[in-house]
Design a protein around this motif. Structure first.
Motif, mmCIF file in Angstrom:
data_model
loop_
_atom_site.group_PDB
_atom_site.id
_atom_site.type_symbol
_atom_site.label_atom_id
_atom_site.label_comp_id
_atom_site.label_asym_id
_atom_site.label_seq_id
_atom_site.Cartn_x
_atom_site.Cartn_y
_atom_site.Cartn_z
ATOM 1 N N SER A 1 0.812 -1.215 0.000
ATOM 2 C CA SER A 1 0.000 0.000 0.000
ATOM 3 C C SER A 1 0.851 1.274 0.000
ATOM 4 N N LYS A 2 1.977 1.270 0.684
ATOM 5 C CA LYS A 2 2.825 2.462 0.729
ATOM 6 C C LYS A 2 3.481 2.743 -0.606
ATOM 7 N N GLU B 1 0.816 4.056 -2.977
ATOM 8 C CA GLU B 1 0.480 5.450 -2.658
ATOM 9 C C GLU B 1 1.587 6.391 -3.110
ATOM 10 N N GLY C 1 -0.155 8.149 -5.774
ATOM 11 C CA GLY C 1 -0.901 8.974 -4.833
ATOM 12 C C GLY C 1 -1.148 10.388 -5.332
#
Length: 130
Positions: free
Chosen positions: A29-30, A33, A37
């Motif tokens: 997820s990081k 993002e 993102g």
């Protein structure tokens, strides 16, 4: 090579080679993002030795001769603004002092007239008593 070939006909472009496989990348997820993102930061553009950043709706030069000139102009604009504010404050102070001087002058002449009137009435009383 044919005798009557068209010189200006476009050549076929070569097919692209497959790049790095996306399957090899770790998509947590990081990292997703970070890559996709909304917080992408300021847009930077570099052409030759000139680098600019897009901020607040305008391109701001960062480096090179133009960047130094831009920064100097911004510094001078801030200095002009500060001096204009200081000038406005001094004008206001001058007007207040002028109003105070006018008021004191009017009070002085008013009290002088009262004093003259009092002197005349007291001298009139002395003359009538004698």
């Amino acid at each position: 090579m044919p005798l009557f070939s068209n010189k200006f006909s476009p050549k076929k472009t070569p097919s692209r080679k497959a790049g790095i496989s996306l399957a090899n990348k770790d998509f947590n997820s990081k990292s997703i993002e970070k890559e996709l993102g909304l917080n992408i930061g300021p847009i930077r553009l570099k052409l030759g030795d000139q680098e600019t950043i897009f901020e607040a709706g305008s391109w701001i030069p960062e480096s090179g001769k133009i960047g130094g000139t831009y920064k100097e102009n911004e510094r001078l604009k801030k200095e002009i603004k500060r001096l204009e504010d200081e000038n406005n404050l001094l004008k206001l102070k001058f007007e207040v002092l002028l109003d105070m001087l006018t008021q004191k002058t009017a009070e002085f002449y008013s009290s002088k007239e009262e004093l003259d009137c009092f002197k005349k009435s007291s001298s009139y009383n002395k003359d009538s008593e004698s």
